[in-house]
Design a protein around this motif. Structure first.
Motif, PDB file in Angstrom:
ATOM      1  N   PRO A  72       0.807  -1.219   0.000  1.00 28.84           N
ATOM      2  CA  PRO A  72       0.000   0.000   0.000  1.00 28.84           C
ATOM      3  C   PRO A  72       0.842   1.271   0.000  1.00 28.84           C
ATOM      4  O   PRO A  72       0.434   2.270  -0.612  1.00 28.84           O
ATOM      5  CB  PRO A  72      -0.821  -0.126   1.285  1.00 28.84           C
ATOM      6  CG  PRO A  72      -0.956  -1.596   1.478  1.00 28.84           C
ATOM      7  CD  PRO A  72       0.356  -2.175   1.023  1.00 28.84           C
ATOM      8  N   GLU A  73       1.989   1.248   0.645  1.00 27.47           N
ATOM      9  CA  GLU A  73       2.841   2.424   0.677  1.00 27.47           C
ATOM     10  C   GLU A  73       3.495   2.736  -0.661  1.00 27.47           C
ATOM     11  O   GLU A  73       4.133   3.783  -0.810  1.00 27.47           O
ATOM     12  CB  GLU A  73       3.915   2.298   1.767  1.00 27.47           C
ATOM     13  CG  GLU A  73       4.652   0.982   1.740  1.00 27.47           C
ATOM     14  CD  GLU A  73       4.095  -0.024   2.742  1.00 27.47           C
ATOM     15  OE1 GLU A  73       4.885  -0.616   3.498  1.00 27.47           O
ATOM     16  OE2 GLU A  73       2.857  -0.214   2.763  1.00 27.47           O
ATOM     17  N   ASP A  74       3.356   1.850  -1.630  1.00 24.53           N
ATOM     18  CA  ASP A  74       3.817   2.137  -2.981  1.00 24.53           C
ATOM     19  C   ASP A  74       2.823   3.001  -3.756  1.00 24.53           C
ATOM     20  O   ASP A  74       3.133   3.437  -4.872  1.00 24.53           O
ATOM     21  CB  ASP A  74       4.064   0.845  -3.757  1.00 24.53           C
ATOM     22  CG  ASP A  74       5.201   0.019  -3.186  1.00 24.53           C
ATOM     23  OD1 ASP A  74       6.232   0.610  -2.798  1.00 24.53           O
ATOM     24  OD2 ASP A  74       5.064  -1.220  -3.137  1.00 24.53           O
ATOM     25  N   THR A  75       1.655   3.213  -3.193  1.00 22.24           N
ATOM     26  CA  THR A  75       0.651   4.027  -3.856  1.00 22.24           C
ATOM     27  C   THR A  75       1.174   5.438  -4.088  1.00 22.24           C
ATOM     28  O   THR A  75       1.598   6.117  -3.153  1.00 22.24           O
ATOM     29  CB  THR A  75      -0.631   4.074  -3.023  1.00 22.24           C
ATOM     30  OG1 THR A  75      -1.197   2.761  -2.939  1.00 22.24           O
ATOM     31  CG2 THR A  75      -1.652   5.012  -3.660  1.00 22.24           C
ATOM     32  N   ALA A  76       1.150   5.865  -5.337  1.00 17.89           N
ATOM     33  CA  ALA A  76       1.686   7.169  -5.696  1.00 17.89           C
ATOM     34  C   ALA A  76       1.449   7.401  -7.178  1.00 17.89           C
ATOM     35  O   ALA A  76       1.081   6.484  -7.921  1.00 17.89           O
ATOM     36  CB  ALA A  76       3.189   7.259  -5.394  1.00 17.89           C
ATOM     37  N   VAL A  77       1.679   8.629  -7.593  1.00 17.45           N
ATOM     38  CA  VAL A  77       1.789   8.921  -9.010  1.00 17.45           C
ATOM     39  C   VAL A  77       3.238   8.685  -9.402  1.00 17.45           C
ATOM     40  O   VAL A  77       4.153   9.232  -8.780  1.00 17.45           O
ATOM     41  CB  VAL A  77       1.371  10.361  -9.344  1.00 17.45           C
ATOM     42  CG1 VAL A  77       1.583  10.650 -10.825  1.00 17.45           C
ATOM     43  CG2 VAL A  77      -0.086  10.589  -8.963  1.00 17.45           C
ATOM     44  N   TYR A  78       3.439   7.881 -10.405  1.00 23.41           N
ATOM     45  CA  TYR A  78       4.778   7.541 -10.856  1.00 23.41           C
ATOM     46  C   TYR A  78       5.114   8.352 -12.099  1.00 23.41           C
ATOM     47  O   TYR A  78       4.353   8.360 -13.066  1.00 23.41           O
ATOM     48  CB  TYR A  78       4.890   6.045 -11.139  1.00 23.41           C
ATOM     49  CG  TYR A  78       5.005   5.220  -9.884  1.00 23.41           C
ATOM     50  CD1 TYR A  78       6.212   4.623  -9.530  1.00 23.41           C
ATOM     51  CD2 TYR A  78       3.917   5.064  -9.037  1.00 23.41           C
ATOM     52  CE1 TYR A  78       6.326   3.883  -8.371  1.00 23.41           C
ATOM     53  CE2 TYR A  78       4.025   4.335  -7.869  1.00 23.41           C
ATOM     54  CZ  TYR A  78       5.232   3.739  -7.541  1.00 23.41           C
ATOM     55  OH  TYR A  78       5.346   3.008  -6.385  1.00 23.41           O
TER      56      TYR A  78
END
Length: 124
Positions: free
Chosen positions: A88-94
């Motif tokens: 879940p902590e990978d959630t982001a705009v890449y």
């Protein structure tokens, strides 16, 4: 001007995988390092991974090391980011990024070209 277009983002469950692609168009350069940054809401844009187009060198930020793999296809002017064991902590705009004459790892301040970003959401 160089245009960078990301694709492959989406919604995935924890532990799942996604593969991001970044296609470059317009001007090309002989020694261009490319990489990926990510930015979660309320946080600074942070380095994730980078690759040297000339030497094949790669670098990764500690939070993604061992889970993400960056690769390239210079014939297609495309960089990929394989993301496994997503959290879940990978959630982001890449964001895809390109830099000229910059050693790895990349810093946001040295990036010359940015893509528009692709949303990655890791959630049940």
């Amino acid at each position: 001007q160089v245009q960078l277009v990301e694709s492959g983002g989406g919604l995935v469950q924890p532990g799942g995988s996604l593969r991001l692609s970044c296609a470059a168009s317009g001007r090309t350069f002989s020694s261009v390092a490319m990489g990926w940054f990510r930015q979660a809401p309320g946080k600074e844009r942070e380095f994730a991974a980078a690759i040297s187009w000339g030497g094949g060198t790669t670098s990764y930020a500690d939070p993604v090391k061992g889970r993400f793999t960056i690769s390239r296809d210079n014939a297609k002017s495309t960089v990929y980011l394989q993301m496994n064991s997503l959290k879940p902590e990978d959630t982001a705009v890449y964001y895809c990024a390109a830099a000229i004459g910059v050693q790895l790892p990349l810093s946001a301040g040295r990036v010359a070209y940015w893509g528009q970003g692709t949303q990655v959401t890791v959630s049940s």
